[in-house]
Write a protein that holds these residues in place. Sequence first.
Motif, PDB file in Angstrom:
ATOM      1  N   ASP A   1     -11.920  -7.096  -7.718  1.00  0.00           N
ATOM      2  CA  ASP A   1     -11.098  -7.874  -8.497  1.00  0.00           C
ATOM      3  C   ASP A   1     -10.742  -7.431  -9.978  1.00  0.00           C
ATOM      4  OD1 ASP A   1     -12.951  -9.098 -10.191  1.00  0.00           O
ATOM      5  OD2 ASP A   1     -13.089 -11.007  -9.231  1.00  0.00           O
ATOM      6  N   PRO A   2      -9.837  -8.076 -10.844  1.00  0.00           N
ATOM      7  CA  PRO A   2      -9.614  -7.529 -12.123  1.00  0.00           C
ATOM      8  C   PRO A   2     -10.773  -7.650 -13.066  1.00  0.00           C
ATOM      9  CG  PRO A   2      -7.712  -8.843 -11.594  1.00  0.00           C
ATOM     10  CD  PRO A   2      -9.115  -9.127 -10.409  1.00  0.00           C
TER      11      PRO A   2
ATOM     12  N   LYS B   1      -8.049  -0.817  -3.085  1.00  0.00           N
ATOM     13  CA  LYS B   1      -9.228  -1.893  -2.942  1.00  0.00           C
ATOM     14  C   LYS B   1      -9.068  -2.794  -4.226  1.00  0.00           C
ATOM     15  CE  LYS B   1     -10.794  -0.051   0.380  1.00  0.00           C
ATOM     16  NZ  LYS B   1     -12.157   0.511   0.623  1.00  0.00           N
ATOM     17  N   PHE B   2      -8.185  -2.409  -5.152  1.00  0.00           N
ATOM     18  CA  PHE B   2      -7.936  -2.959  -6.156  1.00  0.00           C
ATOM     19  C   PHE B   2      -6.813  -3.998  -6.249  1.00  0.00           C
ATOM     20  CE2 PHE B   2     -10.034   0.725  -7.608  1.00  0.00           C
ATOM     21  CZ  PHE B   2     -11.027   0.476  -8.440  1.00  0.00           C
TER      22      PHE B   2
ATOM     23  N   PRO C   1      -7.707   0.374 -13.165  1.00  0.00           N
ATOM     24  CA  PRO C   1      -6.861  -0.695 -14.013  1.00  0.00           C
ATOM     25  C   PRO C   1      -7.428  -0.718 -15.348  1.00  0.00           C
ATOM     26  CG  PRO C   1      -7.455  -1.542 -11.840  1.00  0.00           C
ATOM     27  CD  PRO C   1      -8.072  -0.235 -11.996  1.00  0.00           C
ATOM     28  N   THR C   2      -6.583  -0.760 -16.410  1.00  0.00           N
ATOM     29  CA  THR C   2      -7.124  -0.393 -17.942  1.00  0.00           C
ATOM     30  C   THR C   2      -8.252  -1.149 -18.131  1.00  0.00           C
ATOM     31  OG1 THR C   2      -4.797  -0.040 -18.392  1.00  0.00           O
ATOM     32  CG2 THR C   2      -6.427  -0.486 -20.219  1.00  0.00           C
ATOM     33  N   SER C   3      -8.567  -2.577 -18.032  1.00  0.00           N
ATOM     34  CA  SER C   3      -9.506  -3.404 -18.336  1.00  0.00           C
ATOM     35  C   SER C   3     -10.742  -2.940 -17.616  1.00  0.00           C
ATOM     36  CB  SER C   3      -9.095  -4.855 -17.869  1.00  0.00           C
ATOM     37  OG  SER C   3      -9.069  -4.925 -16.463  1.00  0.00           O
ATOM     38  N   LEU C   4     -10.844  -2.453 -16.356  1.00  0.00           N
ATOM     39  CA  LEU C   4     -11.786  -2.160 -15.864  1.00  0.00           C
ATOM     40  C   LEU C   4     -12.346  -0.454 -16.142  1.00  0.00           C
ATOM     41  CD1 LEU C   4     -11.262  -3.032 -11.875  1.00  0.00           C
ATOM     42  CD2 LEU C   4     -12.667  -4.232 -13.955  1.00  0.00           C
TER      43      LEU C   4
ATOM     44  N   VAL D   1       1.004  -1.278  -0.037  1.00  0.00           N
ATOM     45  CA  VAL D   1      -0.032  -0.046   0.063  1.00  0.00           C
ATOM     46  C   VAL D   1       0.913   1.183  -0.061  1.00  0.00           C
ATOM     47  CG1 VAL D   1      -1.884  -1.272   1.262  1.00  0.00           C
ATOM     48  CG2 VAL D   1      -0.130   0.112   2.552  1.00  0.00           C
ATOM     49  N   HIS D   2       0.248   2.447  -0.176  1.00  0.00           N
ATOM     50  CA  HIS D   2       1.061   3.607  -0.275  1.00  0.00           C
ATOM     51  C   HIS D   2       1.823   3.784   1.119  1.00  0.00           C
ATOM     52  CE1 HIS D   2       1.973   7.808  -0.856  1.00  0.00           C
ATOM     53  NE2 HIS D   2       1.711   8.066   0.283  1.00  0.00           N
TER      54      HIS D   2
END
Length: 268
Positions: A176-177, A210-211, A235-238, A52-53
């Motif tokens: 999730d992805p 959360k991703f 994320p790109t797909s989402l 995490v950050h």
Amino acid sequence: MALSIRQRAIMKQARLDGQVQVDSLATLFDVSPQTIRRDLGELCEARLLSRVHGGAVLESGVANLVYETRRALAADAKAEIARLAAEEIPEGASLFLGIGTTTEAVARALEDRRDLLVVTNNLNVAHILSENDSLQVILTGGRLRRTDRGLVGEMAVDCVARFRLDLAVLGISSIDPEGTLLDYDLAEITVLRAMMSHARRRLLVADHTKFARAAPMRAAALEEFEIVASDRPLPTSLARGVEERGQRLLLPPLEAMELGMEEGTAAE
């Protein structure tokens, strides 16, 4: 994986606090931040921790992090997400606010609003809004979950079913992805689903951590929300799916995102 003495000490600290920070570990062990980042990288590769950050948290799977740890994680990001969400809520609106530290940040962003009707199963949200006598706040009732002061169970669901509100503002533990929203408690999920069903629109508030987390129970799907608010690009797909479905994605100004990412890279 055979852990070094320092890595075993890092894991002990993570189990005590739920999370560890690069800078504090570097001071504790009198080593460079780069050395700690390398240790954390190896522990994350072994799926003992999740990045995490600024550090790492215990790998989440079947049990959520303790409430105080979750509240501290990505606190600035949650405040920015809350600001974006609050802009979607006009005076005179009615809304559900669910369980979670990000929805509590939304409540803080609404503290000075007028003429809102808020139905919540989150005692922390009710407490935050209780000082504003121009807001009508309704608690659902239900079984008290003392770990985070959430209300769950049939009584909460029955109360939610009595309303038809403008908006449901909801958080989640993991995405999730494939865009499946995941959580840890079936009783909480049941109330969340009820709020989704009894709102005209649904707004998901989810920071970037959360991703990267995992949880065991399916709660919903990203596509069920008309609006998604986050602190960084998805994320790109989402992101592609959100655009194709015509959902609205709320993100901070580009400058704020770039600053946050630069700080995250430096700290990690």
